[in-house]
Scaffold this active site. Structure first.
Site, PDB file in Angstrom:
ATOM      1  N   LYS A 188       0.838  -1.203   0.000  1.00 26.90           N
ATOM      2  CA  LYS A 188       0.000   0.000   0.000  1.00 26.90           C
ATOM      3  C   LYS A 188       0.877   1.258   0.000  1.00 26.90           C
ATOM      4  O   LYS A 188       0.597   2.232  -0.697  1.00 26.90           O
ATOM      5  CB  LYS A 188      -0.913  -0.036   1.229  1.00 26.90           C
ATOM      6  CG  LYS A 188      -1.838   1.137   1.399  1.00 26.90           C
ATOM      7  CD  LYS A 188      -2.933   0.826   2.414  1.00 26.90           C
ATOM      8  CE  LYS A 188      -2.419   0.752   3.838  1.00 26.90           C
ATOM      9  NZ  LYS A 188      -2.370   2.067   4.515  1.00 26.90           N
ATOM     10  N   SER A 189       1.954   1.221   0.782  1.00 23.51           N
ATOM     11  CA  SER A 189       2.846   2.387   0.891  1.00 23.51           C
ATOM     12  C   SER A 189       3.488   2.708  -0.457  1.00 23.51           C
ATOM     13  O   SER A 189       3.517   3.870  -0.884  1.00 23.51           O
ATOM     14  CB  SER A 189       3.949   2.126   1.918  1.00 23.51           C
ATOM     15  OG  SER A 189       3.398   1.870   3.174  1.00 23.51           O
ATOM     16  N   SER A 240       4.416  12.301  11.475  1.00 28.67           N
ATOM     17  CA  SER A 240       4.242  11.212  10.514  1.00 28.67           C
ATOM     18  C   SER A 240       5.117  11.453   9.283  1.00 28.67           C
ATOM     19  O   SER A 240       5.136  12.549   8.715  1.00 28.67           O
ATOM     20  CB  SER A 240       2.780  11.122  10.079  1.00 28.67           C
ATOM     21  OG  SER A 240       2.657  10.271   8.959  1.00 28.67           O
ATOM     22  N   ASP A 271       4.040   0.540  12.497  1.00 26.11           N
ATOM     23  CA  ASP A 271       2.853  -0.186  12.026  1.00 26.11           C
ATOM     24  C   ASP A 271       2.840  -1.663  12.421  1.00 26.11           C
ATOM     25  O   ASP A 271       1.797  -2.316  12.334  1.00 26.11           O
ATOM     26  CB  ASP A 271       2.716  -0.073  10.505  1.00 26.11           C
ATOM     27  CG  ASP A 271       2.045   1.226  10.085  1.00 26.11           C
ATOM     28  OD1 ASP A 271       1.478   1.907  10.960  1.00 26.11           O
ATOM     29  OD2 ASP A 271       2.095   1.570   8.892  1.00 26.11           O
ATOM     30  N   GLY A 291      -5.706   7.690   5.500  1.00 27.56           N
ATOM     31  CA  GLY A 291      -4.802   8.740   5.964  1.00 27.56           C
ATOM     32  C   GLY A 291      -3.701   9.071   4.978  1.00 27.56           C
ATOM     33  O   GLY A 291      -3.381  10.244   4.746  1.00 27.56           O
ATOM     34  N   LYS A 330      -9.426  -2.265   4.129  1.00 26.03           N
ATOM     35  CA  LYS A 330      -8.642  -1.026   4.044  1.00 26.03           C
ATOM     36  C   LYS A 330      -7.255  -1.290   3.464  1.00 26.03           C
ATOM     37  O   LYS A 330      -6.741  -0.494   2.681  1.00 26.03           O
ATOM     38  CB  LYS A 330      -8.522  -0.383   5.424  1.00 26.03           C
ATOM     39  CG  LYS A 330      -7.754   0.928   5.422  1.00 26.03           C
ATOM     40  CD  LYS A 330      -7.798   1.550   6.788  1.00 26.03           C
ATOM     41  CE  LYS A 330      -7.090   2.852   6.935  1.00 26.03           C
ATOM     42  NZ  LYS A 330      -6.527   3.555   5.849  1.00 26.03           N
ATOM     43  N   ARG A 356       2.438   5.956  -3.238  1.00 26.62           N
ATOM     44  CA  ARG A 356       3.485   6.870  -3.706  1.00 26.62           C
ATOM     45  C   ARG A 356       3.551   6.857  -5.236  1.00 26.62           C
ATOM     46  O   ARG A 356       3.650   7.901  -5.890  1.00 26.62           O
ATOM     47  CB  ARG A 356       4.840   6.451  -3.110  1.00 26.62           C
ATOM     48  CG  ARG A 356       5.012   6.862  -1.648  1.00 26.62           C
ATOM     49  CD  ARG A 356       6.112   6.064  -0.961  1.00 26.62           C
ATOM     50  NE  ARG A 356       6.392   6.576   0.381  1.00 26.62           N
ATOM     51  CZ  ARG A 356       5.630   6.342   1.447  1.00 26.62           C
ATOM     52  NH1 ARG A 356       4.534   5.621   1.317  1.00 26.62           N
ATOM     53  NH2 ARG A 356       5.959   6.832   2.633  1.00 26.62           N
ATOM     54  N   GLN A 369       4.561  10.531   6.488  1.00 28.10           N
ATOM     55  CA  GLN A 369       3.729  10.772   5.300  1.00 28.10           C
ATOM     56  C   GLN A 369       3.658  12.261   4.950  1.00 28.10           C
ATOM     57  O   GLN A 369       3.524  12.626   3.782  1.00 28.10           O
ATOM     58  CB  GLN A 369       2.327  10.201   5.511  1.00 28.10           C
ATOM     59  CG  GLN A 369       2.315   8.678   5.543  1.00 28.10           C
ATOM     60  CD  GLN A 369       0.968   8.121   5.954  1.00 28.10           C
ATOM     61  OE1 GLN A 369      -0.010   8.850   6.092  1.00 28.10           O
ATOM     62  NE2 GLN A 369       0.919   6.817   6.166  1.00 28.10           N
TER      63      GLN A 369
END
Length: 410
Positions: free
Chosen positions: A22-23, A149, A295, A74, A393, A27, A151
């Site tokens: 997902k990360s 974060s 995480d 998020g 999710k 991106r 992110q």
């Protein structure tokens, strides 16, 4: 949907394809929006990535402001805030779920405003929903607190190559989640975008066009964490996961070394990761700083409970602003199971415990990781996961993959 999980055996054997990270996917979706000649393979099928893609593909051709609902995603909220700030002539309002309106965005908004972005709050100062009027951004110097974060930081780095003068980003204070920052820079480097990260200053240089290229997303290491937990709690195990590489960009690949301390052997061959169990392994109390990999904290502490060992985990301050306050959620749910646990703003301590309460209902707080991290305990006791479909999710196939390992789910 509540699920009762149980099993009659703890000898696990299966080959499981795990979809893309997902990360990495989120991106690369943003980079693809900036450079449309990139193609992507093995992308994540998570809700978060679908939300991200849908927002990037929204028709913004009319003069009217578009409301884009990011739900619980998020990462998408942060990345899209930076993206739309650079889209000249477009105006959007980014909103989300009730929990999303409680998750802070001020640090990122302030940084984008330093660069000249036009962003205002629709309701509460510092929180979504936010109104973004896309601008041409020419400033390139910006500073941001380093302990927030990652992110926020990645969001700025991802838009940087398309800015006329790139970005020179100063990180103020102690840096959190360095692997995620390095992942972002590595993906930029893969597209021949020049970057540097020296001391507390990150530079991304401008590049208006990139070569046509297919980017293959590595499978998700956070999703792999639940299989590490299952192997640690099993009697014997042979689980093969695809597609993984030994030198991963993902910080959560630290699982290999962490779970070695809990009796899990990892082998890499031909882009597969094979997990097996050391016979009669006796683990000891774990002391871990998870500043770079917060995480996987939930998975680790639940594994420790299942093994009957204690742990002290630090570096967890970002968990308080995730899908839920994960530290408090862990304290409440582990206590139901009979654990003795204490938490602070950035740490968690679990005492060794030799009994686990049966048929406990685990609340998931709209948090996918709460559902999946507690599931491996079904190897020890029957357990009920509330609102189990929240796993979509990040890992929609999770319950099917649990069934393939022999778990009974009703």
């Amino acid at each position: 949907m509540n699920l009762l999980l149980q099993t009659t055996h703890s000898n696990l054997k299966a080959q499981i394809p795990v979809t893309g990270s997902k990360s990495e996917t989120n991106r690369l979706l943003l980079l693809q929006a900036l450079f449309p000649n990139i193609t992507l393979a093995n992308t994540s099928n998570s809700d978060d990535s679908e939300v991200m893609q849908k927002a990037l593909n929204a028709d913004l051709s009319s003069r009217e402001t578009r409301d884009l609902n990011i739900h619980h995603a998020g990462t998408a909220m942060r990345f899209l805030t930076a993206y739309f700030a650079t889209q000249e002539g477009r105006e959007v309002v980014l909103t989300g779920s009730q929990r999303m309106t409680e998750r802070p965005i001020k640090v990122l908004v302030d940084a984008l405003k330093q660069l000249g972005a036009q962003i205002t709050y629709e309701k509460q100062e510092g929180f979504p929903p936010i109104r973004i009027k896309g601008q041409k951004i020419t400033s390139n110097k910006v500073s941001i607190p380093a302990n927030v974060s990652s992110q926020y930081i990645s969001a700025l780095l991802l838009i940087a190559p398309k800015l006329d003068n790139g970005i020179e980003l100063t990180l103020v204070g102690e840096i959190t989640s360095v692997p995620y920052i390095k992942m972002t820079l590595a993906l930029l480097n893969d597209l021949d975008i020049q970057t540097s990260f020296e001391g507390n200053i990150i530079k991304v240089f401008p590049k208006q066009e990139v070569e046509t290229k297919e980017m293959v997303v590595e499978s998700d290491w956070s999703s792999a964490s639940y299989f590490f937990s299952l192997v640690a709690l099993s009697e014997t195990a042979s689980i093969t996961l695809t597609s993984y590489k030994e030198n991963s960009l993902q910080g959560d690949s630290a699982l290999v070394e962490i779970y070695k301390k809990m009796g899990v052997i990892s082998n890499f061959e031909n882009n597969t990761l094979s997990l097996s169990k050391v016979p009669n392994f006796k683990p000891e109390i774990l002391n871990l700083d998870l500043n770079n990999t917060p995480d996987i904290a939930q998975t680790i502490v639940v594994t420790c409970l299942g093994l009957g060992i204690g742990c002290h985990l630090t570096g967890l301050h970002t968990l308080k602003i995730k899908e839920t306050d994960r530290l408090e959620a862990l304290r409440v749910e582990l206590t139901k199971l009979g654990a003795t646990i204490s938490v602070t703003n950035d740490s968690l301590t679990l005492q060794p415990s030799y009994t686990i309460n049966h048929n406990v209902k685990i609340a998931t707080y709209n948090d996918h990781r709460m559902a999946m991290s507690f599931a491996p305990l079904a190897l020890k006791v029957p357990i009920i996961i509330e609102n189990a479909d929240v796993v979509s999710k990040s890992y929609p196939d999770f319950w099917e993959d649990m069934k393939s390992l022999g778990f009974f789910i009703s």
